[in-house]
Design an enzyme around this catalytic site. Structure first.
Site, PDB file in Angstrom:
ATOM      1  N   ARG A   1       0.783  -1.289   0.048  1.00 28.44           N
ATOM      2  CA  ARG A   1      -0.208  -0.066  -0.001  1.00 28.44           C
ATOM      3  C   ARG A   1       0.937   1.064   0.115  1.00 28.44           C
ATOM      4  NH1 ARG A   1      -5.358  -1.255   3.655  1.00 28.44           N
ATOM      5  NH2 ARG A   1      -6.594  -2.696   2.071  1.00 28.44           N
TER       6      ARG A   1
ATOM      7  N   GLY B   1     -12.887  -4.784   1.773  1.00 27.36           N
ATOM      8  CA  GLY B   1     -14.351  -4.286   1.804  1.00 27.36           C
ATOM      9  C   GLY B   1     -14.904  -3.330   0.847  1.00 27.36           C
TER      10      GLY B   1
ATOM     11  N   LYS C   1     -18.309 -18.428   3.302  1.00 27.49           N
ATOM     12  CA  LYS C   1     -19.601 -17.970   3.678  1.00 27.49           C
ATOM     13  C   LYS C   1     -20.643 -17.364   2.700  1.00 27.49           C
ATOM     14  CE  LYS C   1     -18.427 -17.351   8.470  1.00 27.49           C
ATOM     15  NZ  LYS C   1     -18.588 -16.523   9.839  1.00 27.49           N
TER      16      LYS C   1
ATOM     17  N   GLY D   1      -9.094  -9.679   0.010  1.00 27.46           N
ATOM     18  CA  GLY D   1      -8.091 -10.086   0.752  1.00 27.46           C
ATOM     19  C   GLY D   1      -7.747 -11.679   0.421  1.00 27.46           C
TER      20      GLY D   1
END
Ligand code: 3PG
Ligand code: MG
Length: 402
Positions: free
Chosen positions: A41, A382, A202, A359
């Site tokens: 980053r 996100g 999930k 991620g």
């Protein structure tokens, strides 16, 4: 979508640019000192910093680290970023102990044009996450223009990502621009057929994503633990596999939605099972439904992966989020690695645009050794997911040209 870029900023020599970056980087501790353990980053911010330096602007970096919740938590200081950042830039980076007020102002006054100053963690102030107008105003007072280069924080409507962009001339930085352009190519205005791969464990965290994608894509492959929920919903035995059985009806609803939207759904045809989740555990390929009570589904089977690769070959665009199996634990990485390498080959042949993000996905592509070969790999978590869900990211909306 139309957003303002740095090329539209005009002459900014001698002006102060407030640049929102995402320096929420992995850190490790050694000998009681924290250090940056992955500088991806920091590197991402280089093109924007260099461009602003070339234009002769004073560069003031705004960033958050972790979640100190409006308090000064010394372990969450951005100080450890200063040195590696300076190394990458090849010049010293100044640091101010506060991101607003007299301390920040004095540091900016001392800053020469073309040079870089990093301000302390924005989230030490409660006004940041609340997008408090008074705090946004305090930030805006520090500079002449605002540049957002933090796509990965653009899903947050915070003072430094949204509020301040409304108070100053606001532009997308170079990384932000590259990210938005790649995402537009993948899902905004893709070349068709466009295919998606969604994996991970999930279904519950990706319901909005699946519901949105079936309306956008021509094909959608579902893999990873979440595919178990779909298999269970279709009446297949899943043994001791992880599955969200209470979401069976939701899974059936998504299957119906896909049908209504002419999105061809790819669920596993065969699977790889083992009795325990351990590296090197004896793995067997099973047909659908032929899973014993004590077996767990841990990867996509060879037929499934082959069909997936064929589908990739017949697509012009691929968007990928989430691994197909437990890729951290060989041999259950096989499906993910094979599909990723196939996609990378197609990109190299110039036949596919492949964009991936999230991620786990980045880690999986790194493990497959193909990150460099994909058209674009987003390191946003996100924000990438919310964007893929079709949501408006507040930090991006604030950059929209009028
Ligand atoms: C991230 O690392 O995902 C971004 O910096 C956003 O951080 P947050 O999830 O704490 O808002
Ligand atoms: Mg996060």
């Amino acid at each position: 979508m139309d957003f303002r870029t740095l090329d539209q900023a005009g002459d900014i020599a001698g002006k102060t640019a407030l640049v929102r970056v995402d320096f929420n980087v992995p850190m490790a501790e050694a000998g009681g000192k924290r250090h940056v353990s992955d500088d991806t980053r920091l590197r991402a911010a280089m093109p924007t910093i260099r461009k602003l330096a070339d234009k002769g602007a004073r560069i003031v970096l705004l960033a958050h680290f972790d979640r100190p919740k409006g308090r000064r938590v010394p372990e969450m200081s951005l100080q450890p970023v200063v040195k590696p950042l300076g190394k990458l830039l090849g010049e010293e980076v100044a640091f101010a102990d506060d991101c607003v007020g007299p301390v920040a102002k004095a540091a900016i006054e001392a800053l020469e044009p073309g040079h870089v100053l990093l301000l302390e963690n924005l989230r030490y102030h409660a006004g940041e996450e609340k997008n408090d107008p008074a705090f946004a105003k305090q930030l805006a007072e520090l500079g002449d223009l605002y540049v957002d280069d933090a796509f990965s924080a653009a899903h947050r409507a915070h003072a430094s990502t949204e509020g301040v962009a409304r108070l100053l001339p606001a532009y997308a930085g170079e990384s932000m621009r590259a990210e938005l352009e790649a995402l537009d190519k993948a899902l905004g205005h893709p070349e068709r057929p466009v295919m998606g791969i969604v994996g991970g464990s999930k279904v519950s965290t990706k319901l909005d994503l699946l519901r949105h994608l079936v309306t956008k894509l021509d094909k959608l492959a579902i893999g990873g633990g979440m595919a178990n929920t779909f298999l269970y919903a279709q009446g297949h035995e899943v043994g001791a596999s992880y599955a969200e059985k209470d979401l069976a009806e939701t899974a059936r609803e998504i299957i119906r939605l896909a049908g209504q939207n002419n999105c061809k759904l790819f669920l596993p045809l065969d699977i790889v099972v083992a009795e325990k989740l351990a590296a090197g555990a004896p793995a067997r390929v099973r047909e659908l439904g032929a899973v014993d009570e004590d077996e767990r589904i841990l990867d996509a089977g060879p037929e499934t992966v082959e069909r997936l690769c064929r589908a990739i070959s017949n697509s012009k665009t691929l968007i990928w989020n989430g691994p197909l199996g437990v890729f951290e634990m060989p041999p259950f990485d096989k499906g993910t690695v094979q599909a990723a390498r196939h996609a990378a080959e197609r990109v190299k042949e110039g036949k596919l645009v492949a964009v991936a993000g999230g991620g786990d996905t980045v880690a999986a592509l790194n493990a497959a050794g193909v990150t460099q070969d994909f058209t674009f790999v987003s390191t946003a978590g996100g924000a990438f997911l919310e964007w893929m869900e079709g949501k408006v990211l507040p930090g991006v909306a604030a950059l929209q040209a009028d």
